[in-house]
Design a protein around this motif. Structure first.
Motif: not given
Lengths: 503, 258
Positions: B67-70, B106
């Protein structure tokens, strides 16, 4: 309007309806044919019925032949408010109910139709029921109030301890803060569209034994031990038709006692036999002509639960129109020909136009497709003939939750605070107009998740999405285009609209 | 044109130092980067840079994508596979576990001429219900099956954990065991990865067992199930862990007792 007032209206209306239908071509106010099915009308539900709409004609078929509705539990008023199941699941509206139909009923009945019962056909029972404004959510957005227990109970009735707190930020109608209403009173009111009760064998089909969105095998029905698809209700609070019926009988019909086993069987039998789809388009074309397989008959005879990606591609019912022969084309007007080509293109756009799906729980989390993931509409709408999800479950498109949802100031707004792990996409604090599946699972991670919508008979039952966010078919396309920055061309948008108009 | 030039350049380039050293096990934590390659569905690339070496790897073959947020915990083996799909040396086998307590900015790269990988159904692809379950011939004896998880998670990994469970389920339909003993494991022994001490909570072992028990109870209604937990960080030589030691530790074993 009191409950007894509604009962009176219910008694008068069937008689008028029976007279009107018996007269053949009937005109309601505005000149439109009166297609309304009154509770307890006693008419025979024909094996095949056609209903005109702005995009052509919707056909409703009943497998096994006509149904006598006198004494039938789907058609008779069963509760205090004079409604029957058919009140909110009208054949002309693809067994759902359009906002336009609600408006017609308001006008025709001066607001006295049982449809507008205070319990849920009104923005809130505390409002003056004789005023149109008190029913604006039903009249403008096609929404019924759904009062859910807080804390919630699971589909099997077991209490659930939620991992989030809920506060009311905005309550324009009073049903989340007035005395007796709202989380402090042990309930939460959300507003949702009625889901169509047709083509049920597809909605109940289980294509895979796993719900990959929740990370478990599918739960089992307490009634027959079969796996439950989870496709019946927006928040999956009812896993079987029986549970849904009892929920509706209590919450919508105001039935004083549960449905009997015989009534449940009768309604189930009927719902499993009803199929509906658009049959002709706005240009008068038969949607099952020139090699196409539109209309409900194809739905009726096909096997449910097949994954389009490895079998019959989704919406390939109209593939033959991609390459009409010169002889076929010569029989069509230029508008008819272009419309058919557009529908066929729309099916391809639906399957093949890729875009990045982002920050949507149920797709991008917790399941491991990645965030983002590149795919098309058919990623989720993947079942042949029907376009629902073979691997069922709930997904958050953002239609009810900020910042993705459009402004809908006439709906309540809740602040969800996750007590444990934050939501992977929204964080610890979430603003939503409808927590969706989280009101069943009790999980913060499920806030905003809604069961996929049925895609058949769309032309007969605007508006769309669970909260009526999209007023028309173009509104659906525009929402997706904004939400996922798809960049559809104007032609692609129109092709998608045309496709959806013939489903 | 640009795409052609880049592709040719990638083909002509010597293998990077990392790729030449094939089979080496890497383990690091980093923020993932998405490359917007487009060869149809699920064809985008996931890239992850090892902070120790500054080499950005192609980790797209992980069954559970980032997940590009983590941040992600990357565990994988270097290969000599060409870098052409995504423009980076390929880790295979590889796992990427999402670390939800480490937020990332991100970042998306354009395709820059890289095609990504056209999606093909993985070997570990659960069969639809329309496909008849295979039957197994007896005589049967007690047998164990293993299911694997991401780091820090008890969620069944799509097209990996579920497939492994389905294989067990198919066998059990023929063998008809009387009881299942389901033991969850956790990698609770602290290890330092990219300067961060990593350890799974001990109670995750039981959570994993309960997750699998719930699913098995639904697949085999009425079967007796006993759940156990072992948080002591043990591994397995099972081939389905793909030779990644960390993956072999994060597991549930299903013992079918006849």
């Amino acid at each position: 309007m009191s409950v007894s007032g509604f009962r009176m209206a219910a008694m008068v209306a069937p008689a008028l309806g029976a007279l009107a239908m018996g007269a053949g071509a009937i005109a309601a106010q505005g000149g439109a044919p009166d297609t309304w099915w009154y509770p307890g009308s006693g008419k025979t539900f024909a094996a095949s019925q056609d209903y005109p709409n702005a995009q052509g004609t919707l056909r409703v078929q009943v497998e096994g032949g006509a149904v006598k509705t006198r004494g039938h539990a789907f058609f008779e008023p069963l509760g205090a408010n004079g409604r029957a199941c058919v009140t909110c699941h009208q054949p002309a509206d693809a067994m759902s109910l359009s906002a336009a139909t609600a408006q017609q009923r308001w006008t025709a009945s001066n607001g006295h139709d049982p449809l507008f019962a205070a319990i849920d056909g009104s923005n809130c029972p505390i409002l003056p029921q004789d005023q149109r404004a008190s029913h604006s959510l039903l009249l403008e957005r096609g929404l019924f109030r759904v009062q859910l227990p807080w804390p919630m109970t699971a589909w099997n009735g077991r209490p659930v301890t939620p991992d989030f707190d809920i506060e009311v930020v905005r309550d324009p109608n009073g049903c989340n803060s007035a005395p007796g209403y709202g989380p402090k009173a042990g309930n939460i009111s959300v507003y949702r569209r009625p889901r169509p009760v047709a083509n049920m064998k597809y909605l109940l089909a289980v294509g895979f034994v796993f719900d990959p969105k929740q990370g478990f095998a599918l739960p089992l029905s307490p009634e027959d031990g079969r796996m439950m698809s989870g496709n019946i209700m927006a928040d999956n609070r009812a896993g079987t038709l029986r549970i849904q019926m009892q929920d509706a009988a209590h919450g919508h019909l105001q039935a004083g006692k549960p449905l009997t086993d015989a009534q449940v069987r009768q309604i189930t039998d009927f719902e499993m036999r009803v199929f509906t789809a658009q049959q002709t388009d706005a240009h008068g074309n038969d949607l099952s002509s020139m090699g196409a397989n539109g209309g409900p008959n194809h739905l009726r005879v096909s096997a449910p639960g097949a994954l389009g990606a490895i079998g019959t591609p989704v919406w390939s019912e109209f593939a033959a129109w991609e390459k009409l022969s010169p002889e076929q084309a010569a029989t069509l007007t230029p508008k008819q020909l272009e419309f058919r080509k557009s529908v066929a293109r729309g099916a391809r756009v639906f399957r093949e136009k890729m875009f990045l799906i982002t920050d949507s729980a149920g797709i991008n989390s917790r399941i491991g497709f990645g965030n983002p993931v590149r795919n098309s509409c058919v990623f989720c709408h993947n079942m042949s003939q029907m376009g629902n999800d073979v691997a069922p479950g709930q997904v958050d498109l953002g239609t009810t939750t900020m910042p993705f949802a459009d402004s809908m100031p006439d709906l309540p707004l809740f602040r969800i605070t996750c007590r444990g792990r934050p939501h992977p996409h929204y964080g610890r604090v979430i603003y939503t107009m409808d927590p969706g599946f989280a009101m069943t699972s009790g999980k913060c991670a499920d806030v905003g998740k809604i069961t996929l919508q049925s895609m058949r008979g769309l032309s007969a039952r605007a508006p769309f999405f669970s909260n009526g966010l999209a007023r028309d078919l173009r509104g659906i396309v525009d929402y997706y285009d904004r939400r996922y920055s798809i960049g559809y061309t104007e032609q692609e948008k129109q092709d998608l609209v045309n496709l959806m108009s013939v489903l | 044109m640009l795409r052609s030039v880049l592709t040719l350049a990638a083909l002509a380039a010597p293998l990077s130092a990392a790729a030449a050293d094939t089979g080496s096990l890497l383990r690091f934590i980093t923020c993932p980067v998405y490359r917007d390659a487009d060869s149809g569905k699920k064809s985008g690339c996931w890239l992850a840079e090892d902070p120790a070496t500054g080499i950005r790897y192609d980790v797209s073959l992980s069954p559970h994508k980032p997940d590009w947020n983590y941040a992600v915990l990357v565990e994988g083996r270097t290969t000599a596979q060409p870098e052409t799909p995504c423009g980076a040396p390929v880790l295979d086998a590889v796992r990427t576990s999402r670390l939800y307590d480490i937020p990332c900015t991100r970042h998306i790269l354009p395709a820059e001429g890289y095609p990504g990988r056209r999606f093909v159904l993985p070997r570990r692809n659960p069969q639809p219900t329309s496909v008849p379950a295979p039957s197994f011939a007896g005589p049967f004896v007690d047998r164990s099956f293993t299911v694997y998880f991401e780091f820090g998670n008890d969620f069944l990994v799509y097209q990996y954990s579920d497939w492994l469970i389905q294989q067990a389920y198919y066998w059990m339909l023929s063998a008809k065991p009387k009881k299942l003993i389901i033991t969850g494991f956790a990698a609770s022994a602290p290890e330092t990865v990219s300067g961060r001490v990593m350890a799974e909570p001990a109670d995750l072992a039981l959570q994993r067992a309960q997750t699998v028990a719930t699913t098995m109870a639904r697949l085999l209604p009425g079967i007796a199930i006993e759940t156990r937990a072992d948080p002591s960080t043990t591994g397995t030589s099972d081939a389905e862990a793909d030779g990644i030691p960390g993956q072999a530790q994060r597991r549930v074993e299903i013992r079918a007792v006849l």
